[in-house]
Design an enzyme around this catalytic site. Structure first.
Site, PDB file in Angstrom:
ATOM      1  N   TYR A   1      -9.320  16.816  38.602  1.00 19.69           N
ATOM      2  CA  TYR A   1      -9.579  16.691  37.171  1.00 19.69           C
ATOM      3  C   TYR A   1     -10.112  15.287  36.914  1.00 19.69           C
ATOM      4  CZ  TYR A   1      -8.654  16.526  32.105  1.00 19.69           C
ATOM      5  OH  TYR A   1      -8.780  16.402  30.736  1.00 19.69           O
TER       6      TYR A   1
ATOM      7  N   LYS B   1      -5.123   4.757  32.454  1.00 20.99           N
ATOM      8  CA  LYS B   1      -3.656   4.764  32.482  1.00 20.99           C
ATOM      9  C   LYS B   1      -3.031   3.371  32.656  1.00 20.99           C
ATOM     10  CE  LYS B   1      -3.695   9.573  34.050  1.00 20.99           C
ATOM     11  NZ  LYS B   1      -3.211  10.522  33.098  1.00 20.99           N
TER      12      LYS B   1
ATOM     13  N   ASP C   1     -12.072   8.465  41.751  1.00 21.93           N
ATOM     14  CA  ASP C   1     -11.406   8.516  40.450  1.00 21.93           C
ATOM     15  C   ASP C   1      -9.961   8.088  40.673  1.00 21.93           C
ATOM     16  OD1 ASP C   1     -10.149   9.048  38.093  1.00 21.93           O
ATOM     17  OD2 ASP C   1     -10.909  11.099  37.863  1.00 21.93           O
TER      18      ASP C   1
HETATM   19  P1  KE4 Z   1      -7.881  10.533  30.001  1.00 17.63           P
HETATM   20  O1  KE4 Z   1      -9.178  10.840  29.358  1.00 17.63           O
HETATM   21  O2  KE4 Z   1      -6.841  11.605  29.741  1.00 17.63           O
HETATM   22  O3  KE4 Z   1      -7.407   9.157  29.720  1.00 17.63           O
HETATM   23  O4  KE4 Z   1      -8.126  10.527  31.603  1.00 17.63           O
HETATM   24  C1  KE4 Z   1      -8.738  11.609  32.215  1.00 17.63           C
HETATM   25  C2  KE4 Z   1      -8.367  11.673  33.663  1.00 17.63           C
HETATM   26  C3  KE4 Z   1      -9.310  11.294  34.597  1.00 17.63           C
HETATM   27  N1  KE4 Z   1      -9.041  11.302  35.903  1.00 17.63           N
HETATM   28  C4  KE4 Z   1      -7.833  11.694  36.368  1.00 17.63           C
HETATM   29  C5  KE4 Z   1      -7.575  11.675  37.834  1.00 17.63           C
HETATM   30  C6  KE4 Z   1      -6.826  12.090  35.474  1.00 17.63           C
HETATM   31  O5  KE4 Z   1      -5.639  12.478  35.964  1.00 17.63           O
HETATM   32  C7  KE4 Z   1      -7.085  12.091  34.079  1.00 17.63           C
HETATM   33  C8  KE4 Z   1      -6.063  12.553  33.071  1.00 17.63           C
HETATM   34  N2  KE4 Z   1      -4.866  13.129  33.526  1.00 17.63           N
HETATM   35  C9  KE4 Z   1      -4.168  14.093  32.691  1.00 17.63           C
HETATM   36  C10 KE4 Z   1      -3.024  14.793  33.408  1.00 17.63           C
HETATM   37  N3  KE4 Z   1      -2.838  14.572  34.756  1.00 17.63           N
HETATM   38  C11 KE4 Z   1      -3.683  13.428  31.429  1.00 17.63           C
HETATM   39  C12 KE4 Z   1      -2.730  14.174  30.552  1.00 17.63           C
HETATM   40  C13 KE4 Z   1      -3.344  15.125  29.554  1.00 17.63           C
HETATM   41  O6  KE4 Z   1      -4.429  15.662  29.780  1.00 17.63           O
HETATM   42  O7  KE4 Z   1      -2.683  15.361  28.551  1.00 17.63           O
END
Ligand code: KE4
Length: 419
Positions: A141, A262, A234
């Site tokens: 993701y 994060k 990533d």
């Molecule tokens: P954000 O746009 O959510 O800040 O980051 C996207 C993203 C990009 N790359 C990786 C490897 C990520 O894990 C994420 C976001 N992770 C999710 C859950 N593992 C965030 C939680 C959510 O979607 O509510």
């Protein structure tokens, strides 16, 4: 008002009552609790119930909630104004701190979320190489930009297809199973001259935690180098979590571009992408690849993030990894004694307990796990004050704020679970 009442109201105001689908707790057949306080390793809901946290805002809070140094830095920043829309010292100081720990990020740019970071890195890779296609892994993701919503992991894995994403947009997204180097080779054989980049979670965290097999990341590095494509790590989850220098330090592989989020915001909205100077100079205003943001480099996020990274350098990563291993080994032993087969994946302070009798190396195997059993486990752990990620295909996190007593209480709760 209790959680039920907030949820009922939320359902009238927001689709599914939430601002991010995972929070709806659908995948564990439950409903959200509403949190109003967090400190150290704990969360408290609006009814005053206390939980030992293993989600930590999906990763950012590696020091636990309200670390005094991070809090003080954020407060001090707010007292100087919360957003300028102009250059500020904090963005330079955070960038310097990041570069010290991740030297491959010779230049970088701050954005406001992980989604923005990966979206911008992909645009840059395409702009730099003049190529449109890219390789992504099934179950990885990278946020919710259109091009990544093909076989995406995390909450997106539950959505059938990609309504709202034009077929043409994902027609350039080439898919491969995680850990399947041969599949990537085939893409390069077929379309090598058109592939701008390979983007990968160097240790995957969005189909459960899936570790890279020996040679996988090196193989990607070699293929990209051979074909003039960029390798993007990533590290939105793994950055500063698997090691102070992220997965690239832990596995000893250097990508061309890295995306972060994060942890680098200390709990405030943030993202960042960066890498080789020669590539980064393709970004506007030096080069022609466009990206911008009203809140990019926000002074409060920059100050909190810098304090966070400085504090993390005083922390004992190997000790937390060993304590996490002891915890997860025991959690698995408890489940096995109850007749549930378990496979534990762990790297540093991240782990997933898969209800599976086989190792999980990719999305297919992750999909074969018994997520209904996980849902039963999750609900009973919640009832006993242990807050795990509300989906079996997410990873859990320990933090430097967890005490041995917190782990012992977690194990007590696990012993009481009935299937
Ligand atoms: P954000 O746009 O959510 O800040 O980051 C996207 C993203 C990009 N790359 C990786 C490897 C990520 O894990 C994420 C976001 N992770 C999710 C859950 N593992 C965030 C939680 C959510 O979607 O509510």
């Amino acid at each position: 008002m209790d959680s039920k009442s907030f949820y009922a109201k939320a359902l009238t105001l927001m689709p599914g009552g939430v601002n991010s689908p995972l929070r709806a707790c659908k995948y564990v057949h439950s409903e959200p609790v509403f949190i109003e306080n967090a400190k150290g390793a704990y969360l408290w809901d609006v009814e005053g119930r206390k939980y030992i946290d293993y989600v930590f805002s999906w990763g950012p809070m590696l020091l636990g909630h309200q670390d005094p140094v991070v809090n003080a830095a954020a407060h001090a920043a707010v007292d100087h104004g919360s957003s300028y829309g102009a250059s500020c010292p904090g963005e330079v100081l955070l960038a310097e701190e990041i570069q010290k720990l991740i030297p491959s990020m010779e230049m970088m740019r701050m954005v406001s979320s992980g989604t923005e970071a990966t979206m911008s890195a992909l645009r840059l890779a395409r702009g730099y190489t003049g190529r449109d296609k890219f390789v992504k892994f099934i179950g990885n993701y990278h946020g919710h930009a259109d091009a990544f919503l093909a076989a995406a992991g995390s909450a997106a894995s539950i959505v059938p297809g990609t309504p709202g994403v034009p077929e043409a947009v994902i027609s350039h997204t080439l898919l491969a199973q995680y850990n399947d180097l041969e599949a990537v080779k085939r893409h390069f054989e077929e379309s090598g001259d058109d592939i701008a980049c390979v983007i990968v979670e160097p240790c995957a965290g969005n189909m459960g935690l899936v570790l890279p097999e020996d040679g996988f990341l090196q193989g990607l590095r070699d293929l990209c180098t051979e074909h003039g494509a960029l390798l993007i790590f990533d590290e939105v989850i793994t950055g500063f979590r698997l090691a102070p220098g992220g997965a690239q330090e832990r596995y000893g592989i250097t990508p061309d571009l890295t995306t972060l989020g994060k942890i680098i915001g200390g709990g405030f909205p943030v993202g960042c992408f960066g890498g080789k100077r020669e590539i980064m100079e393709y970004m506007a205003p030096v080069g022609g690849v466009f990206q911008a943001g009203t809140l990019s480099g926000n002074p409060v996020a920059m100050a909190a993030g810098r304090a966070m990274l400085q504090r993390l350098q005083e922390c004992d990563y190997p000790a937390l990894e060993a304590r996490t291993k002891a915890l997860t080994d025991e959690m698995a032993a408890i489940l096995r004694a109850k007749g549930k087969p378990v496979y534990v994946a762990q790297a540093g302070s991240a782990f997933t307990l898969y209800f599976s009798d086989r190792p999980v190396t990719n999305m297919v195997e992750s999909g074969q796990c018994d997520y209904d059993a996980f849902a039963v486990y999750w609900r009973q752990m919640m009832d006993r004050g242990v807050y795990l990620a509300p989906a079996g295909f997410e990873c859990a996190f320990t933090s430097f704020a967890h005490s041995d007593e917190d782990f012992e209480k977690t194990l007590e709760a696990a012993r009481a679970v009935e299937f």
